[in-house]
Design an enzyme around this catalytic site. Sequence first.
Site, short mmCIF file in Angstrom:
data_model
loop_
_atom_site.label_atom_id
_atom_site.label_comp_id
_atom_site.label_asym_id
_atom_site.label_seq_id
_atom_site.Cartn_x
_atom_site.Cartn_y
_atom_site.Cartn_z
N GLY A 224 3.20 -1.05 4.17
CA GLY A 224 3.23 0.37 3.83
C GLY A 224 4.64 0.80 3.48
O GLY A 224 5.14 0.54 2.38
N GLY A 225 5.32 1.43 4.43
CA GLY A 225 6.64 2.02 4.20
C GLY A 225 7.63 1.12 3.48
O GLY A 225 8.31 1.57 2.54
N ASN B 281 0.88 -1.18 0.00
CA ASN B 281 0.00 0.00 0.00
C ASN B 281 0.91 1.22 0.00
O ASN B 281 1.53 1.54 1.01
CB ASN B 281 -0.89 -0.03 1.25
CG ASN B 281 -1.66 1.27 1.42
OD1 ASN B 281 -1.77 2.07 0.49
ND2 ASN B 281 -2.21 1.48 2.61
N TRP B 282 0.95 1.90 -1.13
CA TRP B 282 1.89 3.02 -1.26
C TRP B 282 1.38 4.31 -0.64
O TRP B 282 2.11 5.29 -0.57
CB TRP B 282 2.22 3.24 -2.73
CG TRP B 282 3.12 2.20 -3.31
CD1 TRP B 282 3.63 1.10 -2.65
CD2 TRP B 282 3.63 2.14 -4.64
NE1 TRP B 282 4.42 0.38 -3.50
CE2 TRP B 282 4.43 0.99 -4.73
CE3 TRP B 282 3.48 2.95 -5.77
CZ2 TRP B 282 5.09 0.64 -5.90
CZ3 TRP B 282 4.14 2.60 -6.93
CH2 TRP B 282 4.93 1.46 -7.00
N LYS B 283 0.11 4.33 -0.24
CA LYS B 283 -0.46 5.55 0.36
C LYS B 283 -0.21 6.73 -0.58
O LYS B 283 -0.22 6.56 -1.78
CB LYS B 283 0.12 5.75 1.76
CG LYS B 283 0.02 4.47 2.60
CD LYS B 283 0.34 4.65 4.04
CE LYS B 283 0.17 3.30 4.76
NZ LYS B 283 0.31 3.40 6.21
N HIS C 137 -9.09 1.48 5.02
CA HIS C 137 -7.81 1.63 5.73
C HIS C 137 -7.99 2.57 6.92
O HIS C 137 -8.78 3.51 6.87
CB HIS C 137 -6.75 2.18 4.77
CG HIS C 137 -5.38 2.10 5.35
ND1 HIS C 137 -4.89 3.05 6.21
CD2 HIS C 137 -4.41 1.16 5.22
CE1 HIS C 137 -3.67 2.71 6.58
NE2 HIS C 137 -3.36 1.56 6.00
N GLY D 124 3.22 2.38 10.70
CA GLY D 124 4.20 3.46 10.53
C GLY D 124 4.95 3.79 11.81
O GLY D 124 5.62 4.82 11.89
P1 13P Z 1 3.53 0.47 7.56
O1 13P Z 1 4.00 -0.82 6.93
O2 13P Z 1 4.27 1.68 7.04
O3 13P Z 1 3.49 0.37 9.04
O4 13P Z 1 2.01 0.69 7.07
C1 13P Z 1 1.11 -0.36 7.20
C2 13P Z 1 -0.12 -0.01 6.44
O5 13P Z 1 -0.85 0.89 6.82
C3 13P Z 1 -0.41 -0.75 5.21
O6 13P Z 1 -1.69 -0.51 4.76
#
Ligand code: 13P
Length: 251
Positions: free
Chosen positions: A236-237, A11-13, A97, A175
């Site tokens: 995410g990250g 998930n690249w946000k 999310h 995060g």
């Molecule tokens: P992180 O891996 O950056 O903690 O984020 C998790 C997330 O929200 C994936 O949707």
Amino acid sequence: MSARRSLIAGNWKMYKTSAEAADFARRFVPLVSGLADRDIMIAPPFTALETVAGILKGTNVALGAQNLFWEAEGAFTAEISPKMLAAAGCRYVIIGHSERRQFFGETNDTVNRRVRAALPVGLIPVMCVGETEQEREAGQTFSVLDKQVRKGLKNLVANELGTLVIAYEPVWAIGTGKTATKEQAQTAHQFIRSLVANLFPAGVAAAMRILYGGSVKPENISELMAMDDIDGALVGGASLNPESFAKIVCY
Ligand code: 13P
């Protein structure tokens, strides 16, 4: 390790322009091209979907979006419909999310509307649930998950749920670098699976993939994937860099 086919999703946000996303895709695909025993997905921002779709076509990496709106079309400024995502080459869509819930007014009811809109066009919803730190400390983890899953899956029937994926993402682990322990994650996943087993006919819960999300990294993916009810990860990250995401995918 479960018998279910695993899914590792990024998930690249709100990261990466279209050109940056294309660069990622070109570098990432060769790193994972040999893996036939698992599903792989990346979810770039809307603006990069079509470009990335072109690069992923014919590869073992699927495309996902990060949200959708439930109406098919209409005067809904800035919204994106399920059909638009499918036409852009998406196979998956992330729904509910915690950042949508926290910053953009997403509720269990709107999550449910989005899930119900995704399925008819063949998109696989990745429905996100998870408790906040405050809820965990107050001993409310199970009641929060119960409500999110029950309401998110409301009015769905068993045969619609064949592809649906649930992502358990404890908000306090997103995060923060604070991963849930494998035992904490397994306990939550087991709870979600038994809840689905109570809500739907036999077989649905056993087949449903439940992903863990929250500070997943190359260093902790293997121990998480070793747990019975953890069928993959929503990253995410660590999904923003092709080498680090490939290491996770190749756990
Ligand atoms: P992180 O891996 O950056 O903690 O984020 C998790 C997330 O929200 C994936 O949707």
